[in-house]
Enzyme design. Structure first.
Site, PDB file in Angstrom:
ATOM      1  N   HIS A  43     -42.349 -16.666  61.836  1.00 28.17           N
ATOM      2  CA  HIS A  43     -42.583 -18.109  62.041  1.00 28.17           C
ATOM      3  C   HIS A  43     -41.902 -18.928  60.944  1.00 28.17           C
ATOM      4  O   HIS A  43     -42.368 -20.009  60.589  1.00 28.17           O
ATOM      5  CB  HIS A  43     -44.088 -18.414  62.115  1.00 28.17           C
ATOM      6  CG  HIS A  43     -44.721 -17.885  63.381  1.00 28.17           C
ATOM      7  ND1 HIS A  43     -44.646 -18.543  64.585  1.00 28.17           N
ATOM      8  CD2 HIS A  43     -45.406 -16.745  63.625  1.00 28.17           C
ATOM      9  CE1 HIS A  43     -45.280 -17.840  65.519  1.00 28.17           C
ATOM     10  NE2 HIS A  43     -45.739 -16.738  64.962  1.00 28.17           N
ATOM     11  N   ASP A  45     -38.309 -19.138  61.114  1.00 25.82           N
ATOM     12  CA  ASP A  45     -36.976 -19.548  61.614  1.00 25.82           C
ATOM     13  C   ASP A  45     -36.950 -21.011  62.055  1.00 25.82           C
ATOM     14  O   ASP A  45     -36.003 -21.729  61.755  1.00 25.82           O
ATOM     15  CB  ASP A  45     -36.424 -18.590  62.692  1.00 25.82           C
ATOM     16  CG  ASP A  45     -37.270 -18.488  63.957  1.00 25.82           C
ATOM     17  OD1 ASP A  45     -38.427 -18.961  63.950  1.00 25.82           O
ATOM     18  OD2 ASP A  45     -36.758 -17.917  64.935  1.00 25.82           O
ATOM     19  N   GLY A 135     -42.134  -9.110  76.603  1.00 27.68           N
ATOM     20  CA  GLY A 135     -43.273  -9.756  75.957  1.00 27.68           C
ATOM     21  C   GLY A 135     -43.903  -8.915  74.863  1.00 27.68           C
ATOM     22  O   GLY A 135     -45.043  -9.131  74.495  1.00 27.68           O
ATOM     23  N   GLY A 137     -42.713  -8.694  71.731  1.00 26.64           N
ATOM     24  CA  GLY A 137     -42.313  -9.149  70.397  1.00 26.64           C
ATOM     25  C   GLY A 137     -41.039  -8.493  69.904  1.00 26.64           C
ATOM     26  O   GLY A 137     -40.690  -8.601  68.725  1.00 26.64           O
ATOM     27  N   SER A 139     -38.187  -9.119  71.511  1.00 22.39           N
ATOM     28  CA  SER A 139     -37.203 -10.070  72.002  1.00 22.39           C
ATOM     29  C   SER A 139     -36.373  -9.601  73.191  1.00 22.39           C
ATOM     30  O   SER A 139     -35.134  -9.579  73.136  1.00 22.39           O
ATOM     31  CB  SER A 139     -36.289 -10.524  70.865  1.00 22.39           C
ATOM     32  OG  SER A 139     -35.717 -11.736  71.258  1.00 22.39           O
ATOM     33  N   SER A 140     -37.073  -9.261  74.250  1.00 19.45           N
ATOM     34  CA  SER A 140     -36.359  -8.982  75.496  1.00 19.45           C
ATOM     35  C   SER A 140     -35.671 -10.254  75.986  1.00 19.45           C
ATOM     36  O   SER A 140     -34.613 -10.196  76.610  1.00 19.45           O
ATOM     37  CB  SER A 140     -37.331  -8.471  76.559  1.00 19.45           C
ATOM     38  OG  SER A 140     -38.240  -9.478  76.960  1.00 19.45           O
ATOM     39  N   ASP A 185     -33.760 -14.644  67.063  1.00 15.85           N
ATOM     40  CA  ASP A 185     -33.597 -13.593  68.072  1.00 15.85           C
ATOM     41  C   ASP A 185     -32.183 -13.565  68.633  1.00 15.85           C
ATOM     42  O   ASP A 185     -31.584 -12.504  68.808  1.00 15.85           O
ATOM     43  CB  ASP A 185     -34.590 -13.804  69.225  1.00 15.85           C
ATOM     44  CG  ASP A 185     -36.030 -13.771  68.747  1.00 15.85           C
ATOM     45  OD1 ASP A 185     -36.256 -13.436  67.565  1.00 15.85           O
ATOM     46  OD2 ASP A 185     -36.918 -14.077  69.554  1.00 15.85           O
ATOM     47  N   TYR A 235     -47.706 -21.292  70.460  1.00 12.74           N
ATOM     48  CA  TYR A 235     -46.424 -21.355  69.751  1.00 12.74           C
ATOM     49  C   TYR A 235     -45.970 -22.796  69.495  1.00 12.74           C
ATOM     50  O   TYR A 235     -45.725 -23.179  68.348  1.00 12.74           O
ATOM     51  CB  TYR A 235     -45.372 -20.543  70.527  1.00 12.74           C
ATOM     52  CG  TYR A 235     -44.057 -20.395  69.812  1.00 12.74           C
ATOM     53  CD1 TYR A 235     -43.827 -19.327  68.948  1.00 12.74           C
ATOM     54  CD2 TYR A 235     -43.040 -21.323  69.980  1.00 12.74           C
ATOM     55  CE1 TYR A 235     -42.614 -19.182  68.289  1.00 12.74           C
ATOM     56  CE2 TYR A 235     -41.828 -21.186  69.325  1.00 12.74           C
ATOM     57  CZ  TYR A 235     -41.620 -20.120  68.491  1.00 12.74           C
ATOM     58  OH  TYR A 235     -40.424 -19.991  67.828  1.00 12.74           O
TER      59      TYR A 235
END
Ligand code: ADP
Ligand code: MG
Length: 399
Positions: A43, A45, A135, A137, A139-140, A185, A235
């Site tokens: 958190h 970036d 989902g 974490g 980063s798909s 990401d 978020y």
């Protein structure tokens, strides 16, 4: 029973097969982009701070061909997305916008088409296949965006600027998936390299590779296989709280704030905003210190920073959950573990653990048997690779 993470060539083969089934020909273009694990700097970036992610051997593959007309047809092999898994739309001409639509997963493709940096784009047929858990974490989403962008580069080349490519993919996620994500990401999906983490300055976009090739070291990724449904609203809320704190401090972003300044302004913001800002300011410092520690081979020090990061995400930023906390605690009980923390946005997903290679089997066993919630996919990796998966990938309970 341990099983392997499929090699990229196997994922390409799966995508080719599905392409032939759907379109009756062989694909002409085959590309891929990696998922990532963030070692520290969570958190930060979107606060112009530093992050330290590493590209993984978990990938998204896109294969396809140019279409003679303007029609676009995409098929995803992934069964975790909402139906339909085959989508068609028309490539807009004369620069008219391509709006988001249904199903939701296709918006990651639509967004990339919309923000692609060269024109005109032809129609195309494509198949997506992936080994990045959705989902989780890892980063798909960015890995899909960057693979899609790379695919389009083969159809209509742009100027090849890697940072601009990452920014275009980030824009796609903002405008079409509705996720106001930072740049981490996408940058690591474009620029990640084997046997290195990347220290990324999210303000200047400067990327510094940090070697991670010590064979005695392993980075273990553990999927809690839970994803709490509050992720979506939390978020943007965190992002807003950070902006509020920066504004009270008279700063453009929390990157420019010091802990002393925050303490001085404590009376002028509510406790929650204060806690969010405190996490970010300290996490940015931890990330810079952490990358220095890794360069020196000071794994103990790096591990300690990971634990501080986790505790701060749990207590100050409030994005951890019971399952992640249990996995971290279990990991820390194992001899040979340097540190462990949740990774990614939070509320479920994965933890990342830095440990000695000889401790991996013990750590996996302990995390599986101790944590009430520790189930499913356990990945052991080192040097930017993920050679092994253990257990099945279960469906995630919501809640
Ligand atoms: P993460 O990036 O941590 O995996 P996100 O919620 O940001 O989680 O992104 C996951 C979403 O990205 C999925 O719900 C889906 O919409 C899309 N996505 C990612 N990979 C694929 C894929 N292989 N096929 C279709 N959609 C995908
Ligand atoms: Mg994502």
């Amino acid at each position: 029973m341990a099983s392997r993470v499929p090699a990229v060539s196997e994922v390409v083969e799966e995508a080719r097969r599905l392409f032939e089934q759907n379109f009756g020909s062989r694909p002409e273009v085959e590309v891929c982009a990696p998922g990532r694990v963030n070692l520290i700097g969570e958190h930060t970036d979107y606060n112009d701070g530093f992050v330290l992610p590493m590209a993984l051997a978990l990938v998204t593959v896109v294969v396809g061909t140019r279409d003679a007309g303007r029609s676009v047809t995409i098929v995803t092999a992934n069964e975790d997305v909402a139906e339909p898994r085959r989508v068609e739309f028309q490539m807009p001409n004369d620069g008219s916008p391509l709006s988001p639509g249904q199903p939701g997963w296709a918006n990651y493709v639509r967004g990339v088409v919309q923000h692609y940096r060269a024109s005109p784009l032809p129609g195309f047929k494509a198949v997506i296949a992936s080994t990045v858990p959705l989902g989780g974490g890892l980063s798909s989403s960015a890995s899909l965006e960057v693979a899609m962008y790379t695919f389009l580069q083969q159809l209509q080349p742009d100027d090849g600027d890697p940072v601009a490519k990452a920014v275009a993919c980030q824009q796609a996620e903002h405008t079409h998936a509705g996720v106001p994500c930072g740049i981490m990401d996408q940058l690591v999906a474009v620029l990640g390299r084997k046997a290195h983490a990347l220290l990324i300055d999210c303000r200047s976009m400067e990327v510094t590779p940090v070697p991670l090739s010590d064979p005695s070291l392993v980075i273990l990724i553990t999927n809690s296989n839970v994803r709490h449904s509050l992720t979506g609203s939390e978020y943007p809320t965190r992002r807003k709280q950070c902006m509020e704190a920066a504004s009270v401090l008279g700063k453009g972003s929390l990157r420019d704030a010091t802990l002393e300044e925050l303490e001085g302004a404590r009376g002028r913001m509510d406790e929650v905003t204060y806690s969010r800002a405190r996490h970010v300011i300290q996490e940015i410092q931890r990330t810079v210190r952490g990358s220095e520690a890794l360069k020196r081979g000071s794994y103990q020090e790096f591990g300690k920073l990971m634990v501080e990061s986790h505790n701060s995400l749990r207590d100050l930023y409030e994005v951890s959950c019971r399952e992640l906390d249990e996995l971290v605690l279990a990991a820390l009980e194992v001899d040979g573990v340097f540190g462990s923390r949740m990774t990614g946005g939070g509320f479920g997903g994965c933890t990342v653990t830095l440990l000695q290679a000889h401790a991996v089997d013990r750590a996996i066993l302990h995390m599986k048997t101790t944590g009430r919630y520790a189930t499913g996919l356990l990945l052991a990796g080192s040097s930017g690779a993920v050679p092994r998966a253990e257990g099945g990938h279960r469906r995630r309970p919501q809640g």
